[in-house]
Scaffold this active site. Structure first.
Site, PDB file in Angstrom:
ATOM      1  N   GLN A 117     -31.747  -2.858 -21.007  1.00 18.85           N
ATOM      2  CA  GLN A 117     -32.458  -3.163 -22.238  1.00 18.85           C
ATOM      3  C   GLN A 117     -33.882  -2.636 -22.185  1.00 18.85           C
ATOM      4  O   GLN A 117     -34.393  -2.262 -21.126  1.00 18.85           O
ATOM      5  CB  GLN A 117     -32.481  -4.679 -22.462  1.00 18.85           C
ATOM      6  CG  GLN A 117     -33.144  -5.461 -21.341  1.00 18.85           C
ATOM      7  CD  GLN A 117     -33.051  -6.968 -21.558  1.00 18.85           C
ATOM      8  OE1 GLN A 117     -34.062  -7.614 -21.817  1.00 18.85           O
ATOM      9  NE2 GLN A 117     -31.845  -7.527 -21.447  1.00 18.85           N
ATOM     10  N   HIS A 137     -37.812  -3.318 -24.492  1.00 18.53           N
ATOM     11  CA  HIS A 137     -38.529  -4.094 -25.500  1.00 18.53           C
ATOM     12  C   HIS A 137     -39.539  -3.199 -26.221  1.00 18.53           C
ATOM     13  O   HIS A 137     -40.113  -2.282 -25.619  1.00 18.53           O
ATOM     14  CB  HIS A 137     -39.259  -5.275 -24.855  1.00 18.53           C
ATOM     15  CG  HIS A 137     -38.366  -6.166 -24.058  1.00 18.53           C
ATOM     16  ND1 HIS A 137     -37.243  -6.746 -24.581  1.00 18.53           N
ATOM     17  CD2 HIS A 137     -38.426  -6.559 -22.759  1.00 18.53           C
ATOM     18  CE1 HIS A 137     -36.655  -7.479 -23.648  1.00 18.53           C
ATOM     19  NE2 HIS A 137     -37.338  -7.371 -22.539  1.00 18.53           N
ATOM     20  N   ARG A 186     -30.513  -3.152 -26.614  1.00 24.08           N
ATOM     21  CA  ARG A 186     -29.634  -3.015 -25.455  1.00 24.08           C
ATOM     22  C   ARG A 186     -28.857  -1.705 -25.494  1.00 24.08           C
ATOM     23  O   ARG A 186     -28.508  -1.209 -26.569  1.00 24.08           O
ATOM     24  CB  ARG A 186     -28.655  -4.194 -25.401  1.00 24.08           C
ATOM     25  CG  ARG A 186     -29.336  -5.548 -25.313  1.00 24.08           C
ATOM     26  CD  ARG A 186     -28.345  -6.698 -25.404  1.00 24.08           C
ATOM     27  NE  ARG A 186     -29.036  -7.986 -25.339  1.00 24.08           N
ATOM     28  CZ  ARG A 186     -29.513  -8.629 -26.402  1.00 24.08           C
ATOM     29  NH1 ARG A 186     -29.361  -8.103 -27.612  1.00 24.08           N
ATOM     30  NH2 ARG A 186     -30.128  -9.778 -26.259  1.00 24.08           N
TER      31      ARG A 186
END
Length: 410
Positions: free
Chosen positions: A107, A109, A299
């Site tokens: 993942q 951010h 993701r």
């Protein structure tokens, strides 16, 4: 001073035993991946009234309440005017217990600008805020820091291309049936001008790499010598990482992407910060995590949740990153590199005042502590957490064990 009840997240990757053991509760057999202590709207902590002074302090006497309710009714009093001016009428940090028994996901951010743009874009598209395929559930960035309570395995940032290439060379040398052509293409991409970006795109955009991961994980590939370039950036042989992640998520090309990332095995007491744009995945272990109060995750693999490869590729910083493992300084403070949150780790306190600015959340994970403000004194045992508002006198702590005090960063 308000006692908080953590809000559990029962994600499939979570441990069934680690957080119940810390809380001194019997496991139910259901995974408890995270326990949230904060005011994020997705899982705000419930307030457990522990003293009349608490009710009087915030003018609220009706149950049940959440910390987000308390913040919303009196943001300037609870958070402080400076916090509201900087972050708006919201608690800017979120404290968690995290217990991984399998890979979370590969993942990334967003940074603040990307989060605001993505949130507005998905709102304009009419995607419900709780839709499974939504990436941006709020308009905030999500830098984070994980502190290991147990041995903790994590993937973080890209390795050197020549280290990745050395690993692919080992896979090619194993001559596993049904893998040669795909691996040769990957090896050629690694020799190109954009080895990291083109490699990730190849692995995630080409359907057959999931099957290639299955075949390679099942093959008998010899252990690499300690000085082999294939090991650069990894605390264990990358082939073990392949087998671990493929075992968690068979037929997922993310197990090959994992070979591109640094792998750290932290010891209890060590910490690792994650910035925006850095691909990562937590693999195994129990820790305390503090972050900017956001739930924005994009993701790309190793998950049963929504995957958005184009958005992941847009956010990822395709650059070599060396993991920076840190320890608390002499006063217990950790370097979060972010104004949204900070954290202090306290093992022994004798009338100690925290180094973090109010508002704060204090979470005990072992031993016993007392926290005192002008609103009284409360006891903390493992799993207990208290919120101390900006309109209270700075808290004073006494006790021994492990106490984590989250607040604003510096």
């Amino acid at each position: 001073m308000l006692k908080l009840q953590g809000s559990p997240a029962n994600y499939a990757w979570g441990s069934t035993t680690a957080i119940p053991a810390l809380l001194e509760q019997a496991p139910t057999g259901e995974p408890i991946a995270e326990m949230w202590f904060g005011a994020h709207e997705a899982r705000p902590s419930k307030v457990v009234w522990s003293a009349p002074a608490s009710e009087q302090a915030y003018g609220i006497a009706v149950l049940p309440r959440t910390l987000s309710d308390v913040v919303a009714e009196s943001p300037a009093a609870v958070l402080g005017e400076e916090t509201v001016e900087t972050f708006g009428p919201r608690l800017p940090f979120l404290l968690k217990l995290l217990a991984a028994d399998k890979a979370l996901s590969i993942q990334v951010h967003p940074d603040l600008e990307q989060a605001r743009e993505g949130f507005a874009r998905e709102n304009a598209a009419g995607i419900p805020i709780d839709a499974p395929h939504r990436n941006y559930r709020d308009a905030w960035h999500k830098p984070e820091l994980i502190y290991a309570l147990s041995p903790f395995d994590a993937l973080t940032g890209f390795r050197e291309p020549h280290a990745i290439a050395a690993t692919v060379d080992r896979l090619l040398a194993a001559e596993v049936p049904g893998t040669h052509a795909a691996l040769l293409t990957w090896r050629e991409v690694l020799a190109g001008d954009n080895p990291l970006q083109d490699s990730m795109n190849l692995l995630l955009d080409t359907p057959n790499f999931g099957a290639v991961a299955d075949r390679l994980a099942a093959a008998d590939i010899p252990e690499a010598a300690p000085d082999c370039d294939s090991r650069i950036g990894c605390d264990i042989d990358p082939i073990h990482i392949l087998r671990m992640t493929n075992g968690d998520f068979p037929s997922d090309a993310g197990a090959l992407v994992a070979l591109m990332l640094n792998m750290v095995r932290m010891l209890p007491g060590q910490a690792l910060a994650m910035k925006a744009g850095i691909p990562h995945a937590y693999l195994r272990g129990l820790g305390v995590e503090i972050m900017a109060s956001s739930d924005n995750v994009v993701r790309g693999g190793l998950t049963s949740k929504h995957i958005d490869i184009p958005e992941l590729q847009r956010l990822v910083r395709f650059e070599v990153q060396k993991p920076h493992i840190q320890h608390p300084d002499d006063s217990g403070l950790l370097d979060t590199g972010c104004r949204d949150f900070g954290m202090q780790v306290i093992s022994c306190a004798d009338n100690l005042q925290p180094g973090e600015d109010a508002p704060t959340i204090a979470l005990c994970t072992s031993g016993e502590f007392q926290v005192s403000t002008d609103h009284g004194t409360q006891q903390l045992k493992p799993g207990d957490a208290y919120f101390i508002g900006a309109d209270e006198a700075p808290p004073t702590f006494n006790g021994q064990g492990a106490l984590f005090v989250g607040g604003l960063g510096r």
